[in-house]
Design a protein around this motif. Structure first.
Motif: not given
Length: 298
Positions: A62-90
């Motif tokens: 992506l950097e080579w293509l000339g694309i820049s992005w905001e930091e920090p990058v969201r990595r799903q593996s670090e946010h299991s609690a968010d998905y668990a909360e939604a699953l618990d509601r269901l």
């Protein structure tokens, strides 16, 4: 579209190819043209296939293509609690159930039904719908199987979910569907049957994670491949059930290989790193995928 938020969300389970480049560049271009924000999200919830090496390759390409992005990058593996909360509601609202049929069980049941002359329903991708034989298991039997360590997946009770929202689901399509659908699109999630929402060993599925992530990141514009057009119906249903905001959608053309098929990460001849090593420039990549030279300020 001031205040617009776009995102590119690859999975680090292989090298980026021309199709990924097109989607990433299109998202980036649209964000710049709108004076909005561009986010990068790493969808690495599948820990058996995703690797740090592939993730590093994504950043490099992506950097080579000339694309820049905001930091920090969201990595799903670090946010299991968010998905668990939604699953618990269901779970609490009795909109999902533990499904214990294995892939072999599913194939066997469908084969038996079709051998008897029945026509088994299939989803928009052509996969057979889940038989849901265990949907009505008594709670006591469900708890017993789960306590015994039986493998299972949490599946959405599609009938109950559709009844809960009362129908009338739509999304705003700013691109085009497979049949050139655009504008206000009627969502028909029931076509997908009882989709997987999470698994015993995995806290979420793509369907659940993508709507939770987009909501938490404030994504206003989802720009992605046309192969996900029909799946948007499931995402709209989950957004309604969980009370999440609804972005605008733009489903774009797919970059196809010479054989007319969707590109695969196993096809190194269309990989960004291979094309770079072959001497191509970012401008060459833009021409290959049909995008004009980049002129907006990032």
């Amino acid at each position: 579209m001031t205040g617009s938020v776009f995102r590119f969300a690859p999975s680090p389970n292989g090298e980026l190819h021309l199709g990924h480049a097109y989607s990433a560049l299109l998202n980036f271009d649209l964000a710049c043209e709108a004076g909005g924000r561009f986010l990068l999200r790493i969808e690495d919830i599948d820990t058996t296939r995703c690797t740090p090496e592939f993730e590093a390759g994504i950043y490099r390409d992506l950097e080579w293509l000339g694309i820049s992005w905001e930091e920090p990058v969201r990595r799903q593996s670090e946010h299991s609690a968010d998905y668990a909360e939604a699953l618990d509601r269901l779970i609490d609202e009795d909109l999902v159930y533990p499904a214990f049929m294995s892939r072999g069980d599913i194939r066997s049941h469908i084969a038996d039904m079709e051998a008897s002359g029945a026509s088994w329903p299939r989803d928009p991708d052509g996969a057979p719908l889940y038989p849901a034989l265990d949907k009505h298991l008594p709670q006591r039997e469900r708890r017993r199987r789960m306590a015994d360590g039986a493998p299972f997946a949490w599946r959405l009770d599609m009938e109950a979910a559709v009844e809960r929202v009362g129908g009338g689901l739509f999304w705003r399509e700013e691109g085009f569907g497979p049949a050139m659908e655009t504008g206000e699109i009627s969502a028909r999630p029931a076509e997908w049957g009882d989709v997987v929402i999470a698994r015993k060993e995995t806290p979420t599925s793509y369907h659940l994670a993508v709507v939770v992530d987009d909501a938490l990141q404030g994504v206003t514009n989802v720009v992605r491949g046309r192969d996900l057009f029909r799946a948007t119906a499931v995402h709209r249903l989950l957004q309604e059930l969980l009370g999440l905001p609804v972005p605008a959608y733009f489903h774009h053309d797919l970059v196809l290989g010479e054989d007319g098929r969707k590109l695969s990460k196993s096809r190194r001849d269309t990989g960004i790193s291979a094309l770079r090593e072959a001497g191509m420039t970012p401008a060459d990549i833009r021409r290959l995928v049909g995008l004009p030279p980049f002129t907006a300020s990032a």
